[in-house]
Scaffold this active site. Sequence first.
Site, PDB file in Angstrom:
ATOM      1  N   ASP A 210       0.757  -1.223  -0.100  1.00  0.00           N
ATOM      2  CA  ASP A 210       0.054  -0.007  -0.155  1.00  0.00           C
ATOM      3  C   ASP A 210       0.920   1.322  -0.256  1.00  0.00           C
ATOM      4  O   ASP A 210       2.229   1.189   0.058  1.00  0.00           O
ATOM      5  CB  ASP A 210      -0.622  -0.106   1.340  1.00  0.00           C
ATOM      6  CG  ASP A 210      -0.127  -0.133   2.667  1.00  0.00           C
ATOM      7  OD1 ASP A 210       0.386   1.213   3.089  1.00  0.00           O
ATOM      8  OD2 ASP A 210       0.253  -1.067   3.060  1.00  0.00           O
ATOM      9  N   ASP A 212       0.925   3.494   2.330  1.00  0.00           N
ATOM     10  CA  ASP A 212       0.524   4.107   3.483  1.00  0.00           C
ATOM     11  C   ASP A 212      -0.431   5.131   3.557  1.00  0.00           C
ATOM     12  O   ASP A 212      -1.711   5.061   3.144  1.00  0.00           O
ATOM     13  CB  ASP A 212       1.832   4.947   4.115  1.00  0.00           C
ATOM     14  CG  ASP A 212       1.913   4.883   5.848  1.00  0.00           C
ATOM     15  OD1 ASP A 212       1.701   3.874   6.416  1.00  0.00           O
ATOM     16  OD2 ASP A 212       2.139   6.007   6.257  1.00  0.00           O
TER      17      ASP A 212
END
Length: 289
Positions: A210, A212
């Site tokens: 991802d 973050d």
Amino acid sequence: MTDHMLAVIGGSGLYEIDGLTDPRWHRVTTPWGDPSDAILTGTLDGLRMAFLPRHGRGHVHSPTDVPYRANIDALKQLGATHVLSVSACGSFREEMAPGDFVIVDQFIDRTVNREKSFFSQGCVAHVSMAHPTCRALGAAAAEAAQAAGVKVHRGGTYLAMEGPQFSTLAESRMYREHWGCDVIGMTNMPEAKLAREAELHYATVAMVTDYDSWHPDHGEVDVTQIIATLSANTTHAKAMIAGLPGRMAEGCDQACDAALEFAVMTAPDKRDPVLVDRLSTVAGRVLRG
């Protein structure tokens, strides 16, 4: 390569490895408590292997509660010379996209609730952490991952946060814009420090799941999306591991296996014999001399 034993510490999503000859699970006792789980050993295309699920099978240990000292001690007890950490992470860089692997070469440690050294009062030691990962092992992992079809970034700074919560938006922006970090995770510290103290060749493959919370087009971290990406990353991680035999270098220009050579400060007659006994696996080479 006959003297090498590669231990893989599997992070979130990686709880086993395939293809081992003569696989066997070991329950190992250490002076630092029990490791995260039993440890799987075997041989993969001539390379002796060990595998430890960092969070335990079923993911029972939080990042803070992982028994890092016991894990490193147990792996060395079984004969490990090299440790490859395979860990999920968030990315602070657009180009380090979900699904990519980053061969980490630097760390910033923001953890606060963990035992970070095997040494303490009674036997003091200071190891260098200027170059905390083994370049040779990292290069082997990069080559194996690329051969498995993964986009690999060689080099990156890993911010180790305490967790278990993810970053605030302000923290995410600070780590990215002001601290120059590339990826973020919760588990590679103090693991890397302890591996260094144990004179093991250590490298980290950070698997991006991802962005973050900093990325304006992706919003906050979504666990359901992370799990979906983890599944694909795990498949690639297993292919990378399968490609490591034959790529392990014979030498290391960093002398990872001699990290304690001049590190122990306490005079022999002042050392606590109880602590010295606990250190027999990780530091016996220098303490027995």
